[in-house]
Motif scaffolding. Structure first.
Motif, PDB file in Angstrom:
ATOM      1  N   TYR A 167      48.694 -22.145   9.691  1.00 33.96           N
ATOM      2  CA  TYR A 167      47.716 -22.104  10.780  1.00 33.96           C
ATOM      3  C   TYR A 167      46.523 -23.023  10.507  1.00 33.96           C
ATOM      4  O   TYR A 167      45.911 -23.550  11.436  1.00 33.96           O
ATOM      5  CB  TYR A 167      47.250 -20.663  10.953  1.00 33.96           C
ATOM      6  CG  TYR A 167      46.137 -20.450  11.943  1.00 33.96           C
ATOM      7  CD1 TYR A 167      46.387 -20.429  13.311  1.00 33.96           C
ATOM      8  CD2 TYR A 167      44.824 -20.246  11.513  1.00 33.96           C
ATOM      9  CE1 TYR A 167      45.368 -20.206  14.226  1.00 33.96           C
ATOM     10  CE2 TYR A 167      43.799 -20.030  12.420  1.00 33.96           C
ATOM     11  CZ  TYR A 167      44.079 -20.018  13.774  1.00 33.96           C
ATOM     12  OH  TYR A 167      43.059 -19.809  14.669  1.00 33.96           O
ATOM     13  N   HIS A 168      46.207 -23.263   9.232  1.00 33.28           N
ATOM     14  CA  HIS A 168      45.037 -24.063   8.896  1.00 33.28           C
ATOM     15  C   HIS A 168      45.262 -25.567   9.090  1.00 33.28           C
ATOM     16  O   HIS A 168      44.292 -26.323   9.141  1.00 33.28           O
ATOM     17  CB  HIS A 168      44.586 -23.756   7.471  1.00 33.28           C
ATOM     18  CG  HIS A 168      43.873 -22.444   7.359  1.00 33.28           C
ATOM     19  ND1 HIS A 168      44.540 -21.234   7.307  1.00 33.28           N
ATOM     20  CD2 HIS A 168      42.555 -22.139   7.335  1.00 33.28           C
ATOM     21  CE1 HIS A 168      43.654 -20.254   7.234  1.00 33.28           C
ATOM     22  NE2 HIS A 168      42.445 -20.769   7.252  1.00 33.28           N
ATOM     23  N   GLY A 169      46.491 -25.998   9.168  1.00 33.34           N
ATOM     24  CA  GLY A 169      46.766 -27.354   9.618  1.00 33.34           C
ATOM     25  C   GLY A 169      46.636 -28.476   8.608  1.00 33.34           C
ATOM     26  O   GLY A 169      46.825 -29.643   8.968  1.00 33.34           O
ATOM     27  N   ASN A 170      46.317 -28.180   7.362  1.00 30.03           N
ATOM     28  CA  ASN A 170      46.308 -29.227   6.336  1.00 30.03           C
ATOM     29  C   ASN A 170      46.683 -28.604   5.001  1.00 30.03           C
ATOM     30  O   ASN A 170      46.532 -27.392   4.804  1.00 30.03           O
ATOM     31  CB  ASN A 170      44.954 -29.951   6.263  1.00 30.03           C
ATOM     32  CG  ASN A 170      43.809 -29.032   5.880  1.00 30.03           C
ATOM     33  OD1 ASN A 170      43.654 -28.657   4.728  1.00 30.03           O
ATOM     34  ND2 ASN A 170      43.003 -28.633   6.875  1.00 30.03           N
ATOM     35  N   LEU A 171      47.152 -29.446   4.084  1.00 25.86           N
ATOM     36  CA  LEU A 171      47.730 -28.927   2.844  1.00 25.86           C
ATOM     37  C   LEU A 171      46.678 -28.304   1.923  1.00 25.86           C
ATOM     38  O   LEU A 171      46.934 -27.291   1.273  1.00 25.86           O
ATOM     39  CB  LEU A 171      48.482 -30.040   2.115  1.00 25.86           C
ATOM     40  CG  LEU A 171      49.390 -29.610   0.970  1.00 25.86           C
ATOM     41  CD1 LEU A 171      50.360 -28.524   1.428  1.00 25.86           C
ATOM     42  CD2 LEU A 171      50.156 -30.799   0.417  1.00 25.86           C
ATOM     43  N   THR A 172      45.488 -28.901   1.874  1.00 31.49           N
ATOM     44  CA  THR A 172      44.446 -28.358   0.997  1.00 31.49           C
ATOM     45  C   THR A 172      44.085 -26.939   1.390  1.00 31.49           C
ATOM     46  O   THR A 172      44.076 -26.024   0.557  1.00 31.49           O
ATOM     47  CB  THR A 172      43.189 -29.246   1.038  1.00 31.49           C
ATOM     48  OG1 THR A 172      43.519 -30.549   0.511  1.00 31.49           O
ATOM     49  CG2 THR A 172      42.072 -28.646   0.199  1.00 31.49           C
ATOM     50  N   GLN A 173      43.782 -26.731   2.667  1.00 33.38           N
ATOM     51  CA  GLN A 173      43.455 -25.380   3.114  1.00 33.38           C
ATOM     52  C   GLN A 173      44.668 -24.463   3.054  1.00 33.38           C
ATOM     53  O   GLN A 173      44.526 -23.258   2.820  1.00 33.38           O
ATOM     54  CB  GLN A 173      42.893 -25.428   4.533  1.00 33.38           C
ATOM     55  CG  GLN A 173      41.468 -25.949   4.595  1.00 33.38           C
ATOM     56  CD  GLN A 173      40.923 -25.938   6.004  1.00 33.38           C
ATOM     57  OE1 GLN A 173      41.401 -26.680   6.863  1.00 33.38           O
ATOM     58  NE2 GLN A 173      39.928 -25.112   6.257  1.00 33.38           N
ATOM     59  N   GLY A 174      45.859 -25.027   3.251  1.00 34.21           N
ATOM     60  CA  GLY A 174      47.072 -24.225   3.140  1.00 34.21           C
ATOM     61  C   GLY A 174      47.274 -23.700   1.727  1.00 34.21           C
ATOM     62  O   GLY A 174      47.664 -22.546   1.527  1.00 34.21           O
ATOM     63  N   LEU A 175      46.984 -24.561   0.722  1.00 31.64           N
ATOM     64  CA  LEU A 175      47.109 -24.135  -0.672  1.00 31.64           C
ATOM     65  C   LEU A 175      46.098 -23.050  -1.017  1.00 31.64           C
ATOM     66  O   LEU A 175      46.342 -22.212  -1.890  1.00 31.64           O
ATOM     67  CB  LEU A 175      46.914 -25.343  -1.600  1.00 31.64           C
ATOM     68  CG  LEU A 175      48.038 -26.381  -1.575  1.00 31.64           C
ATOM     69  CD1 LEU A 175      47.652 -27.608  -2.384  1.00 31.64           C
ATOM     70  CD2 LEU A 175      49.346 -25.791  -2.096  1.00 31.64           C
ATOM     71  N   LEU A 176      44.961 -23.069  -0.348  1.00 27.88           N
ATOM     72  CA  LEU A 176      43.985 -21.995  -0.507  1.00 27.88           C
ATOM     73  C   LEU A 176      44.420 -20.740   0.243  1.00 27.88           C
ATOM     74  O   LEU A 176      44.316 -19.624  -0.263  1.00 27.88           O
ATOM     75  CB  LEU A 176      42.625 -22.437   0.024  1.00 27.88           C
ATOM     76  CG  LEU A 176      41.768 -23.361  -0.834  1.00 27.88           C
ATOM     77  CD1 LEU A 176      40.599 -23.884  -0.011  1.00 27.88           C
ATOM     78  CD2 LEU A 176      41.251 -22.624  -2.068  1.00 27.88           C
ATOM     79  N   ALA A 177      44.900 -20.951   1.467  1.00 26.00           N
ATOM     80  CA  ALA A 177      45.146 -19.826   2.372  1.00 26.00           C
ATOM     81  C   ALA A 177      46.324 -18.958   1.940  1.00 26.00           C
ATOM     82  O   ALA A 177      46.295 -17.741   2.164  1.00 26.00           O
ATOM     83  CB  ALA A 177      45.373 -20.341   3.794  1.00 26.00           C
ATOM     84  N   PHE A 178      47.358 -19.551   1.331  1.00 23.01           N
ATOM     85  CA  PHE A 178      48.538 -18.732   0.999  1.00 23.01           C
ATOM     86  C   PHE A 178      48.225 -17.661  -0.048  1.00 23.01           C
ATOM     87  O   PHE A 178      48.459 -16.465   0.205  1.00 23.01           O
ATOM     88  CB  PHE A 178      49.701 -19.603   0.546  1.00 23.01           C
ATOM     89  CG  PHE A 178      50.946 -18.808   0.241  1.00 23.01           C
ATOM     90  CD1 PHE A 178      51.723 -18.298   1.272  1.00 23.01           C
ATOM     91  CD2 PHE A 178      51.312 -18.539  -1.062  1.00 23.01           C
ATOM     92  CE1 PHE A 178      52.858 -17.535   1.003  1.00 23.01           C
ATOM     93  CE2 PHE A 178      52.448 -17.791  -1.338  1.00 23.01           C
ATOM     94  CZ  PHE A 178      53.217 -17.288  -0.309  1.00 23.01           C
ATOM     95  N   PRO A 179      47.680 -18.031  -1.220  1.00 21.95           N
ATOM     96  CA  PRO A 179      47.362 -16.957  -2.187  1.00 21.95           C
ATOM     97  C   PRO A 179      46.265 -16.024  -1.685  1.00 21.95           C
ATOM     98  O   PRO A 179      46.292 -14.822  -1.969  1.00 21.95           O
ATOM     99  CB  PRO A 179      46.922 -17.721  -3.445  1.00 21.95           C
ATOM    100  CG  PRO A 179      46.560 -19.081  -2.964  1.00 21.95           C
ATOM    101  CD  PRO A 179      47.427 -19.364  -1.784  1.00 21.95           C
TER     102      PRO A 179
END
Length: 210
Positions: A167-179
């Motif tokens: 949902y966050h749309g970019n890999l950096t925030q995705g790497l934060l958002a999953f854990p």
């Protein structure tokens, strides 16, 4: 029993569909509202208004869907809450220390869209509404819908965290958002949705400082 099961499945399907359609409805609503205010549309104001609309729609859907679990009084999971904040700071440190965040063009574009002089109030509104809307949407509505069909809580948490990351749309925030999504699910399981919401709000406020 079969009638109740059918009702439960219909409710679960409605929750899963809501997760995909509520962000779209919020986006369209924000676009229409900003057109009524000539010259007011900026990326930050659009994002803030979109999150505000999403919060409203998600709250209505969450309440319409009923409770997603027993309402017994549970103690606030203070240890897990502190651990979630520490996890966020650790992930931020690692991502920036590695230089990956600086090289992620999509992430840098997203950061620039949140800049702008004199828009601090809109940024805070965006951060707070975003936290509340995302918790209602992913830990509230999505996990409630998935729980109808999946019996393993860890699988429900993983799927919700994965969609939260996408949902966050970019890999950096995705790497934060999953854990962090997994941590929010843990907080919800140990305390309540309010515990996950408190952690997410705190992290979004920390993000304005860090």
């Amino acid at each position: 029993m079969s009638g109740m099961s059918a009702i439960g499945k219909r409710s679960g399907i409605a929750d899963l569909l809501a997760v995909f359609f509520l962000p779209l409805a919020a986006n369209l609503s924000a676009s229409l509202l900003l057109k009524l205010v000539p010259g007011a549309e900026t990326a930050l104001r659009f994002n803030a208004l979109c999150q505000g609309c999403l919060l409203l729609f998600s709250f209505v859907r969450y309440r319409q869907g009923g409770s997603d679990g027993p309402r017994e009084k549970r103690r606030f999971p203070l240890f897990e809450f502190a651990g979630t904040l520490f996890l966020y700071l650790l992930l931020i440190f690692l991502l920036f220390r590695s230089g990956y965040a600086a090289s992620d063009r999509n992430y840098q574009t997203a950061l620039r869209s949140l800049g702008g002089d004199g828009e601090r109030a809109a940024l805070i509104f965006y951060a707070l509404c975003g936290a509340a809307a995302e918790e209602l949407l992913f830990r509230g509505i999505l996990e409630r819908g998935l729980a109808v069909f999946l019996k393993r809580r860890w699988l429900t948490a993983c799927i919700a965290a994965l969609l939260f990351a996408l949902y966050h749309g970019n890999l950096t925030q995705g790497l934060l958002a999953f854990p962090l999504g997994l941590a929010f699910s843990r907080l919800k399981a140990r305390g309540s949705l309010r515990a996950a919401l408190a952690a997410h709000l705190s992290i979004n406020l920390l993000a304005l400082i860090v």
